[in-house]
Design a protein around this motif. Structure first.
Motif, PDB file in Angstrom:
ATOM      1  N   LEU A  32       0.976  -1.227   0.030  1.00 33.51           N
ATOM      2  CA  LEU A  32       0.072   0.109  -0.022  1.00 33.51           C
ATOM      3  C   LEU A  32       0.991   1.096   0.216  1.00 33.51           C
ATOM      4  CD1 LEU A  32      -2.691   1.544   0.402  1.00 33.51           C
ATOM      5  CD2 LEU A  32      -2.510   1.228   2.880  1.00 33.51           C
ATOM      6  N   VAL A  33       0.761   2.127  -0.965  1.00 37.47           N
ATOM      7  CA  VAL A  33       1.417   3.249  -0.947  1.00 37.47           C
ATOM      8  C   VAL A  33       0.851   4.466  -0.507  1.00 37.47           C
ATOM      9  CG1 VAL A  33       2.851   4.877  -2.438  1.00 37.47           C
ATOM     10  CG2 VAL A  33       2.678   2.473  -3.019  1.00 37.47           C
ATOM     11  N   ILE A  34       1.215   5.266   0.663  1.00 34.53           N
ATOM     12  CA  ILE A  34       0.221   6.275   1.069  1.00 34.53           C
ATOM     13  C   ILE A  34       1.237   7.493   0.315  1.00 34.53           C
ATOM     14  CG2 ILE A  34      -0.189   7.496   3.137  1.00 34.53           C
ATOM     15  CD1 ILE A  34       0.501   4.985   4.813  1.00 34.53           C
ATOM     16  N   ALA A  35       0.231   8.329  -0.241  1.00 29.23           N
ATOM     17  CA  ALA A  35       0.731   9.506  -1.060  1.00 29.23           C
ATOM     18  C   ALA A  35       0.563  10.914  -0.246  1.00 29.23           C
ATOM     19  CB  ALA A  35       0.239   9.655  -2.371  1.00 29.23           C
ATOM     20  N   ASN A  36       1.839  11.349  -0.227  1.00 29.55           N
ATOM     21  CA  ASN A  36       1.543  12.806   0.448  1.00 29.55           C
ATOM     22  C   ASN A  36       0.512  13.850  -0.544  1.00 29.55           C
ATOM     23  OD1 ASN A  36       2.232  15.468   1.351  1.00 29.55           O
ATOM     24  ND2 ASN A  36       3.591  16.006  -0.151  1.00 29.55           N
ATOM     25  N   THR A  37      -0.347  14.544   0.049  1.00 27.71           N
ATOM     26  CA  THR A  37      -1.049  15.252  -0.558  1.00 27.71           C
ATOM     27  C   THR A  37      -0.978  16.997  -0.059  1.00 27.71           C
ATOM     28  OG1 THR A  37      -2.995  14.964   1.092  1.00 27.71           O
ATOM     29  CG2 THR A  37      -3.012  13.601  -0.832  1.00 27.71           C
ATOM     30  N   GLY A  38       0.252  17.078   0.506  1.00 27.77           N
ATOM     31  CA  GLY A  38       0.459  18.369   1.124  1.00 27.77           C
ATOM     32  C   GLY A  38       0.707  19.211   0.031  1.00 27.77           C
ATOM     33  N   ASP A  39       1.070  18.772  -1.138  1.00 33.01           N
ATOM     34  CA  ASP A  39       1.293  19.418  -2.496  1.00 33.01           C
ATOM     35  C   ASP A  39       0.215  19.763  -3.183  1.00 33.01           C
ATOM     36  OD1 ASP A  39       3.941  18.588  -1.674  1.00 33.01           O
ATOM     37  OD2 ASP A  39       4.595  17.714  -3.540  1.00 33.01           O
ATOM     38  N   ASP A  40      -0.761  19.158  -2.954  1.00 32.89           N
ATOM     39  CA  ASP A  40      -2.227  19.300  -3.893  1.00 32.89           C
ATOM     40  C   ASP A  40      -2.407  20.779  -3.578  1.00 32.89           C
ATOM     41  OD1 ASP A  40      -1.815  16.912  -3.691  1.00 32.89           O
ATOM     42  OD2 ASP A  40      -3.925  16.292  -3.157  1.00 32.89           O
ATOM     43  N   PHE A  41      -3.124  21.234  -4.810  1.00 26.68           N
ATOM     44  CA  PHE A  41      -3.674  22.514  -4.754  1.00 26.68           C
ATOM     45  C   PHE A  41      -4.647  22.730  -5.804  1.00 26.68           C
ATOM     46  CE2 PHE A  41      -1.045  25.081  -8.306  1.00 26.68           C
ATOM     47  CZ  PHE A  41      -0.713  23.863  -8.978  1.00 26.68           C
ATOM     48  N   GLU A  42      -5.259  23.986  -5.924  1.00 26.90           N
ATOM     49  CA  GLU A  42      -6.313  24.110  -6.935  1.00 26.90           C
ATOM     50  C   GLU A  42      -5.705  25.047  -8.129  1.00 26.90           C
ATOM     51  OE1 GLU A  42     -10.625  24.247  -6.437  1.00 26.90           O
ATOM     52  OE2 GLU A  42     -10.685  25.995  -7.558  1.00 26.90           O
ATOM     53  N   HIS A  43      -5.492  24.641  -9.328  1.00 29.05           N
ATOM     54  CA  HIS A  43      -4.928  25.696 -10.376  1.00 29.05           C
ATOM     55  C   HIS A  43      -6.073  25.748 -11.511  1.00 29.05           C
ATOM     56  CE1 HIS A  43      -1.993  27.558 -12.305  1.00 29.05           C
ATOM     57  NE2 HIS A  43      -1.884  26.931 -13.327  1.00 29.05           N
ATOM     58  N   LEU A  44      -6.387  26.872 -11.790  1.00 27.88           N
ATOM     59  CA  LEU A  44      -7.194  27.131 -12.944  1.00 27.88           C
ATOM     60  C   LEU A  44      -8.637  26.425 -12.777  1.00 27.88           C
ATOM     61  CD1 LEU A  44      -4.675  26.379 -16.015  1.00 27.88           C
ATOM     62  CD2 LEU A  44      -5.775  28.735 -15.228  1.00 27.88           C
ATOM     63  N   GLY A  45      -8.877  26.361 -11.452  1.00 25.57           N
ATOM     64  CA  GLY A  45     -10.260  25.722 -11.055  1.00 25.57           C
ATOM     65  C   GLY A  45      -9.971  24.099 -10.969  1.00 25.57           C
ATOM     66  N   LEU A  46      -8.807  23.608 -11.187  1.00 25.64           N
ATOM     67  CA  LEU A  46      -8.788  21.925 -11.403  1.00 25.64           C
ATOM     68  C   LEU A  46      -8.059  21.718 -10.087  1.00 25.64           C
ATOM     69  CD1 LEU A  46      -7.627  21.753 -15.166  1.00 25.64           C
ATOM     70  CD2 LEU A  46     -10.010  21.514 -13.870  1.00 25.64           C
ATOM     71  N   LYS A  47      -8.173  20.516  -9.610  1.00 28.00           N
ATOM     72  CA  LYS A  47      -7.724  20.027  -8.354  1.00 28.00           C
ATOM     73  C   LYS A  47      -6.414  19.014  -8.854  1.00 28.00           C
ATOM     74  CE  LYS A  47      -7.226  18.292  -4.143  1.00 28.00           C
ATOM     75  NZ  LYS A  47      -7.832  18.674  -2.981  1.00 28.00           N
TER      76      LYS A  47
END
Lengths: 309, 309
Positions: A32-47
């Motif tokens: 099972l790979v746990i992915a970091n989502t701290g880099d996630d962002f919304e850009h041009l209305g897209l996640k």
């Protein structure tokens, strides 16, 4: 009989290399790979979820190996056009890559969780192993530089890591709920927890900041093994070395190991990088330049972990 | 001295051809194009406005003339990928075209109106003349076929106009507010109202269904001139002929003119299509196969309108 599941904590590029190696030496139900989502962002209305996306493309064999990020056979017509209609163009989104962002954004808006969407899309792309976000709640990393607080991708991509990092916070981490299947897996039979050779500050610590996740790792009973992202006194990729310096730490494997503290049962470092590393250390070639070396390091990680249990 | 503004009502492809002709013979402040938004829909979470987009691309010189729709120099990597991540692929979105949809959707979600966004984007793309939606409120066209009610793009694109049309409604038209600058223009000095050679049922009638718009046209004091979309007893493009038949009407210019009723002061038809057309008729070549013929028809429309005032 299965030795239990390997749970790997991963950021983007460097982590995904080892995750690919692990996926090639472990059956689907043993990783099972746990992915970091701290880099996630919304850009041009897209996640946008850069680390999930990199893991997805790498494990699906769709990654652009020449470029080092993004999808293979990518085209850039959207990027060539977006500024002409007034859209921001500092974050590069390939035409094929957009398909993932658009479909995920649509599904998130319709009420599905990031976990559900990630599970479905990775399966559609032929990935047998599970990749899950650390949380379905947003935990955006923010960076304090001398000019104040900025969003992570502003720092990382728009300003190309130029600002000096004084402090990092993971916004909302106090209220975020850990991903349920991750907690369930850590409560089951675990063979090893593998901290991939990702940036500790921006890839691994956001995962550990999600309430309950660090404790679940500490209490799972399996050895926790990290692989140093420092090779030959330098970061293989990205701003790890620069951040270590800016945060007043030496650019060494020992600094990273010390940072993880007593979470680690063992640490794998490259030849010449073992000086001052606390605890049980295993020296091995950690540069993953091919599928063969990724698989080889995965096997080393597993046998080292098994030796600690 | 200016003779006043020409206000053109337009759908997509056919209407955009005449709108381009008008834009080449009229200064920027003497033409306002009202775009049908009845075809607008949300697809993959993006707001698509096919008629505004066609008008925008055509007037900006960015239209794909070989294909007959969409943008020139288009690529299709997104479309080649979207199904693999589970997204719907029945509506074709080019990689360049996506830039417009994504940026517009972002701005709509941030609270801007479709009018504001359209005005800004058309200017950015170098269009001097104004293109405005008939309303900032959604007025989605719905089609009743023998299988019940379906959304317009489901009928038009997904089912390629195969269902027999029994009835059309413009959802929300009773509550929609006409675009304010359109009403203002129609209350000012108007030289002519031009009903472009678009499909009457799905391109022009949605505009006329917006409360106050038909009355503003009737009361503006200028001649109202329509150009028939029927040439040689056939529709130049699209389902106009099929719809006329399915709604029990003859496939003739006269049917379309009769449909508009006493709104019209004059009607321009192609040679051989004038039979039975009520009111003042002008016969002219209406096939617009080049910029020259578009400009020529625009001049004919204007001089015919001027002759009626």
């Amino acid at each position: 009989m299965s030795k239990g599941r390997v749970v790997a904590l991963s950021g983007g590029v460097g982590g995904a290399k080892l995750a690919l190696g692990l996926s090639r030496v472990l059956p689907a139900d043993e990783l099972l790979v746990i992915a970091n989502t701290g880099d996630d962002f919304e850009h041009l209305g897209l996640k946008i979820c850069p680390d999930i996306d990199t893991l997805t493309y790498v494990l699906a064999g769709l990654d652009n190996t020449e470029q080092g990020w993004g999808r293979r056979e990518e085209t850039w017509s959207f990027m060539a056009t977006i500024a002409s209609v007034g859209g921001a163009d500092w974050f590069r989104l390939g035409d094929r890559d957009l398909a993932l962002h658009i479909e995920r954004t649509r599904r998130l808006r319709s009420g599905e969780t990031l976990s559900q969407i990630t599970t479905d899309i990775t399966r559609r792309l032929g990935i047998a192993h599970r990749i899950l976000p650390m949380s379905d709640d947003p935990v955006p990393t923010r960076v304090r530089s001398d000019d104040g607080w900025i969003d992570f991708q502003d720092y990382f991509v728009r300003q190309q890591c130029r600002p000096v990092v004084r402090e990092l916070v993971f916004d909302g981490a106090d209220k975020a709920r850990p991903q349920a299947d991750v907690i369930k897996a850590l409560g089951g039979k675990v063979r090893a927890v593998v901290i991939c050779p990702s940036n500790p500050f921006i890839s691994i610590e956001p995962i550990l900041a999600v309430p309950g996740l660090r404790a679940a790792i500490e209490n799972c009973g399996a050895p926790v093994v990290a692989i140093s992202p420092i090779v030959g006194g330098k970061a293989v990729k990205g701003p790890t070395a620069k951040m270590l310096q800016e945060l007043g730490l030496a650019v060494t494997s020992a600094s990273v190991a010390t940072r993880y503290g007593n979470l680690l049962d063992g640490y794998i470092v490259d030849q010449g990088d073992s000086e001052g590393v606390p605890g049980k250390v295993h020296v091995a070639p950690t540069l993953m330049t091919s599928v063969v070396t990724k698989e080889a390091l995965a096997r080393i990680v597993l046998s080292f972990a098994d030796s600690l249990s």
